[in-house]
Design a protein around this motif. Structure first.
Motif: not given
Length: 78
Positions: A66-78
């Motif tokens: 869950i944490r890895d997916e959340y951080e991946r989405k954060l990187r994409i949105s930046e």
């Protein structure tokens, strides 16, 4: 009994032995507290700010996913 049945049983038994922790469904953080003193049954995540009545009972592996997916989405949105 087939080999697949034995493997499934072994996996299920090993998963049941693991400790489950309530984590945020958005970011996987275990840093949760009850919003408004727990009167309304809402959880608040200290890490991402999630507020809601739904949490996930997860083991360490699921928390990491869950944490890895959340951080991946954060990187994409930046």
């Amino acid at each position: 009994m087939e080999d697949n049945d034995i493997e499934r049983t072994d996996i299920q038994e090993s998963d049941e032995d693991e400790e489950l922790i309530e984590v945020c469904p958005v970011c996987g953080s275990p840093d949760l507290y009850y919003e408004t003193g727990g009167i309304e049954g809402l959880y608040h995540c200290k890490y991402c700010g999630y507020i809601g009545g739904f949490v996930i009972d997860a083991n360490q592996k699921m928390m990491k996913l869950i944490r890895d997916e959340y951080e991946r989405k954060l990187r994409i949105s930046e």
